[in-house]
Design an enzyme around this catalytic site. Sequence first.
Site, PDB file in Angstrom:
ATOM      1  N   GLN A  22     -13.315  17.847 -46.850  1.00 32.85           N
ATOM      2  CA  GLN A  22     -13.096  18.076 -48.269  1.00 32.85           C
ATOM      3  C   GLN A  22     -13.895  19.266 -48.816  1.00 32.85           C
ATOM      4  O   GLN A  22     -13.572  19.762 -49.900  1.00 32.85           O
ATOM      5  CB  GLN A  22     -13.446  16.808 -49.053  1.00 32.85           C
ATOM      6  CG  GLN A  22     -12.497  15.657 -48.756  1.00 32.85           C
ATOM      7  CD  GLN A  22     -12.827  14.410 -49.538  1.00 32.85           C
ATOM      8  OE1 GLN A  22     -13.596  13.579 -49.089  1.00 32.85           O
ATOM      9  NE2 GLN A  22     -12.254  14.279 -50.725  1.00 32.85           N
ATOM     10  N   HIS A 123     -15.389  10.678 -41.186  1.00 32.64           N
ATOM     11  CA  HIS A 123     -14.782  10.626 -42.518  1.00 32.64           C
ATOM     12  C   HIS A 123     -13.372  11.212 -42.424  1.00 32.64           C
ATOM     13  O   HIS A 123     -13.055  12.212 -43.069  1.00 32.64           O
ATOM     14  CB  HIS A 123     -15.640  11.381 -43.527  1.00 32.64           C
ATOM     15  CG  HIS A 123     -15.394  10.964 -44.945  1.00 32.64           C
ATOM     16  ND1 HIS A 123     -16.402  10.640 -45.834  1.00 32.64           N
ATOM     17  CD2 HIS A 123     -14.237  10.807 -45.640  1.00 32.64           C
ATOM     18  CE1 HIS A 123     -15.881  10.328 -47.007  1.00 32.64           C
ATOM     19  NE2 HIS A 123     -14.562  10.426 -46.923  1.00 32.64           N
ATOM     20  N   ASN A 167     -16.350   5.827 -42.355  1.00 27.74           N
ATOM     21  CA  ASN A 167     -16.091   5.835 -43.787  1.00 27.74           C
ATOM     22  C   ASN A 167     -14.771   5.127 -44.061  1.00 27.74           C
ATOM     23  O   ASN A 167     -13.701   5.584 -43.647  1.00 27.74           O
ATOM     24  CB  ASN A 167     -15.997   7.260 -44.331  1.00 27.74           C
ATOM     25  CG  ASN A 167     -15.851   7.269 -45.849  1.00 27.74           C
ATOM     26  OD1 ASN A 167     -16.829   7.105 -46.565  1.00 27.74           O
ATOM     27  ND2 ASN A 167     -14.627   7.402 -46.343  1.00 27.74           N
ATOM     28  N   GLU A 168     -14.863   3.972 -44.719  1.00 23.26           N
ATOM     29  CA  GLU A 168     -13.683   3.249 -45.209  1.00 23.26           C
ATOM     30  C   GLU A 168     -12.575   3.101 -44.160  1.00 23.26           C
ATOM     31  O   GLU A 168     -11.500   3.691 -44.286  1.00 23.26           O
ATOM     32  CB  GLU A 168     -13.117   3.953 -46.439  1.00 23.26           C
ATOM     33  CG  GLU A 168     -14.065   4.004 -47.611  1.00 23.26           C
ATOM     34  CD  GLU A 168     -13.441   4.602 -48.861  1.00 23.26           C
ATOM     35  OE1 GLU A 168     -14.034   4.457 -49.934  1.00 23.26           O
ATOM     36  OE2 GLU A 168     -12.351   5.218 -48.766  1.00 23.26           O
ATOM     37  N   TYR A 299     -14.221   1.971 -56.729  1.00 17.78           N
ATOM     38  CA  TYR A 299     -13.809   2.839 -57.839  1.00 17.78           C
ATOM     39  C   TYR A 299     -13.117   2.090 -58.960  1.00 17.78           C
ATOM     40  O   TYR A 299     -13.048   2.598 -60.085  1.00 17.78           O
ATOM     41  CB  TYR A 299     -12.868   3.923 -57.317  1.00 17.78           C
ATOM     42  CG  TYR A 299     -13.539   4.938 -56.427  1.00 17.78           C
ATOM     43  CD1 TYR A 299     -14.064   6.117 -56.947  1.00 17.78           C
ATOM     44  CD2 TYR A 299     -13.671   4.716 -55.064  1.00 17.78           C
ATOM     45  CE1 TYR A 299     -14.701   7.055 -56.133  1.00 17.78           C
ATOM     46  CE2 TYR A 299     -14.300   5.637 -54.239  1.00 17.78           C
ATOM     47  CZ  TYR A 299     -14.815   6.804 -54.777  1.00 17.78           C
ATOM     48  OH  TYR A 299     -15.450   7.708 -53.968  1.00 17.78           O
ATOM     49  N   GLU A 359     -20.412   5.263 -52.387  1.00 19.46           N
ATOM     50  CA  GLU A 359     -19.485   6.073 -53.182  1.00 19.46           C
ATOM     51  C   GLU A 359     -19.177   5.332 -54.471  1.00 19.46           C
ATOM     52  O   GLU A 359     -18.901   4.131 -54.461  1.00 19.46           O
ATOM     53  CB  GLU A 359     -18.163   6.352 -52.450  1.00 19.46           C
ATOM     54  CG  GLU A 359     -18.228   7.410 -51.384  1.00 19.46           C
ATOM     55  CD  GLU A 359     -16.841   7.738 -50.816  1.00 19.46           C
ATOM     56  OE1 GLU A 359     -15.834   7.539 -51.540  1.00 19.46           O
ATOM     57  OE2 GLU A 359     -16.781   8.171 -49.664  1.00 19.46           O
ATOM     58  N   TRP A 405     -19.940   9.810 -56.138  1.00 16.62           N
ATOM     59  CA  TRP A 405     -18.885  10.629 -55.542  1.00 16.62           C
ATOM     60  C   TRP A 405     -18.328  11.505 -56.651  1.00 16.62           C
ATOM     61  O   TRP A 405     -17.802  10.991 -57.634  1.00 16.62           O
ATOM     62  CB  TRP A 405     -17.772   9.769 -54.947  1.00 16.62           C
ATOM     63  CG  TRP A 405     -16.736  10.653 -54.298  1.00 16.62           C
ATOM     64  CD1 TRP A 405     -15.591  11.156 -54.871  1.00 16.62           C
ATOM     65  CD2 TRP A 405     -16.777  11.190 -52.972  1.00 16.62           C
ATOM     66  NE1 TRP A 405     -14.934  11.965 -54.001  1.00 16.62           N
ATOM     67  CE2 TRP A 405     -15.632  12.010 -52.817  1.00 16.62           C
ATOM     68  CE3 TRP A 405     -17.672  11.082 -51.909  1.00 16.62           C
ATOM     69  CZ2 TRP A 405     -15.370  12.695 -51.635  1.00 16.62           C
ATOM     70  CZ3 TRP A 405     -17.394  11.754 -50.743  1.00 16.62           C
ATOM     71  CH2 TRP A 405     -16.250  12.557 -50.615  1.00 16.62           C
ATOM     72  N   GLU A 412      -9.138  16.727 -52.655  1.00 13.55           N
ATOM     73  CA  GLU A 412      -9.028  15.281 -52.792  1.00 13.55           C
ATOM     74  C   GLU A 412      -7.819  14.748 -52.013  1.00 13.55           C
ATOM     75  O   GLU A 412      -6.899  14.147 -52.556  1.00 13.55           O
ATOM     76  CB  GLU A 412      -8.963  14.898 -54.278  1.00 13.55           C
ATOM     77  CG  GLU A 412      -9.191  13.427 -54.556  1.00 13.55           C
ATOM     78  CD  GLU A 412     -10.447  12.885 -53.915  1.00 13.55           C
ATOM     79  OE1 GLU A 412     -10.344  11.855 -53.230  1.00 13.55           O
ATOM     80  OE2 GLU A 412     -11.535  13.497 -54.057  1.00 13.55           O
ATOM     81  N   TRP A 413      -7.800  15.041 -50.696  1.00 13.15           N
ATOM     82  CA  TRP A 413      -6.805  14.505 -49.780  1.00 13.15           C
ATOM     83  C   TRP A 413      -5.381  14.771 -50.268  1.00 13.15           C
ATOM     84  O   TRP A 413      -5.051  15.894 -50.582  1.00 13.15           O
ATOM     85  CB  TRP A 413      -7.084  13.021 -49.520  1.00 13.15           C
ATOM     86  CG  TRP A 413      -8.486  12.751 -49.065  1.00 13.15           C
ATOM     87  CD1 TRP A 413      -9.446  12.045 -49.724  1.00 13.15           C
ATOM     88  CD2 TRP A 413      -9.128  13.205 -47.857  1.00 13.15           C
ATOM     89  NE1 TRP A 413     -10.630  12.019 -49.010  1.00 13.15           N
ATOM     90  CE2 TRP A 413     -10.463  12.722 -47.859  1.00 13.15           C
ATOM     91  CE3 TRP A 413      -8.702  13.978 -46.769  1.00 13.15           C
ATOM     92  CZ2 TRP A 413     -11.364  12.972 -46.829  1.00 13.15           C
ATOM     93  CZ3 TRP A 413      -9.609  14.236 -45.735  1.00 13.15           C
ATOM     94  CH2 TRP A 413     -10.915  13.733 -45.770  1.00 13.15           C
TER      95      TRP A 413
END
Length: 454
Positions: A22, A123, A167-168, A299, A359, A405, A412-413
């Site tokens: 990113q 990630h 990561n996630e 989030y 995050e 974050w 952003e992907w």
Amino acid sequence: MPFSRADFGPDFHWGAATAAYQIEGAWQEQGKGPSIWDDFTRRKGTIRRNEHGRVATEFHHRYQTDLDLAQGLGLTDFRFSTAWARVLPAGVGTVNPPGLDFYDRLVDACLERGLNPWLTLYHWDLPSALQARGGWTNRNIVGWFADYAQAMARRLGDRVAHWVVLNEPMAFVGAGHLLGVHAPGRRHLGAFLAAAHHATLAQAEGGRALRALLPGSAQVGTTFSCSYLTPHRPGHANDEAATRRADAILNRFFVEPALGLGYPLAEMPGLRWLLGRYQKPGDDQRMQFDFDFWGVQNYTREVVKFSPWLPLQWATLVPAKQRGVPHTDMGWEVFPESLYQMLKQFAAYPNAPTLLVTESGSAFPDVAMGGRVHDPARRAYLQAAIGQVLRARREGLDVGGYFSWSLTDNFEWAEGYGPRFGLIHIDYDTQARTVKDSGLWYRDFLGGQPVLAR
């Protein structure tokens, strides 16, 4: 404010987080190999406005400036990820010395500024060479990943005290192998299940690989995406059951195997047979690992209702826009209490380790005026989220840190460069940095030094 930094104690970790693809750019420099995100972004229509991360925020060349800004904000910790393909262009085999050298310099630069480096091994940017061999659907990735983890530990383990394995995992196996909206862009239940099981094994094996080489004082953890889930119609049996099924997949799937509880399949018995196709004798033990910490990455909350059209889960999420509630540029409900609720849920596990919020953030439109970037909604969200962490700590939960974050705006992907999460604004035409009002508030809260825009 009803609280201050002092309320969290002197040992609380205050940071901001980033991810290699990113921000780094330099996608073909110094021997770096391609990743699945380099490949995915070349496909027309996969990313809004057909954007990509080949340049991103030029962190590979501007890391000194960004770390200066992080130091000026008063941060004590900086979380970043290493690009697997920068270190091992083929994913396995010969290490690329310039790639390792970059992360060596990055770690030293963090330490010179009093920033504790938190290194995330994965990630989402798998080397393309490994994807050509099946990627996360190939069981051999467990060994490939462990070898990569040890290459990093050998080089940086003398200076990096905090390591994050994955990561996630539910985000990269779900969005990448079932929904097809992230790299590698697959939409196949079998691919999802295979990738999920292998990621579960790699999560534990990566932890063991690190611990075998790192000093005893090093902390090894991993991170989980999560959302506080509530039923669309409280008390309605179908919606309540759908919420429990969604919770098993979104919040519990990767946590419970690490604790030795196995997959949470009681709510979805059909998955037991499907996952069994990829499991081998002894896997229940191989999935276990005693992490030193869990990173909670939250989030928003999600509202769940029963859906007769989605087999196995029989559940769907009701979008925030449809519910008429305040939402961010990502379409996520503004609901800071979700963070508190998820900290409570994870802390309730017997033998749960220390929790950190690795995050937490929000994307809102920024207004640049007179050399300032005004973002009152993000500032309010940051204040509220930190307040929810303090609420959890005051109730006795072992929560050891908060990472916003993200440090800067970034790629952003699938959303490209539209949504902005950063404490620091990036002008993508000039690469100029400007600390936003939210960043200035964070600086004042942490007691950092005045920060100049770069």
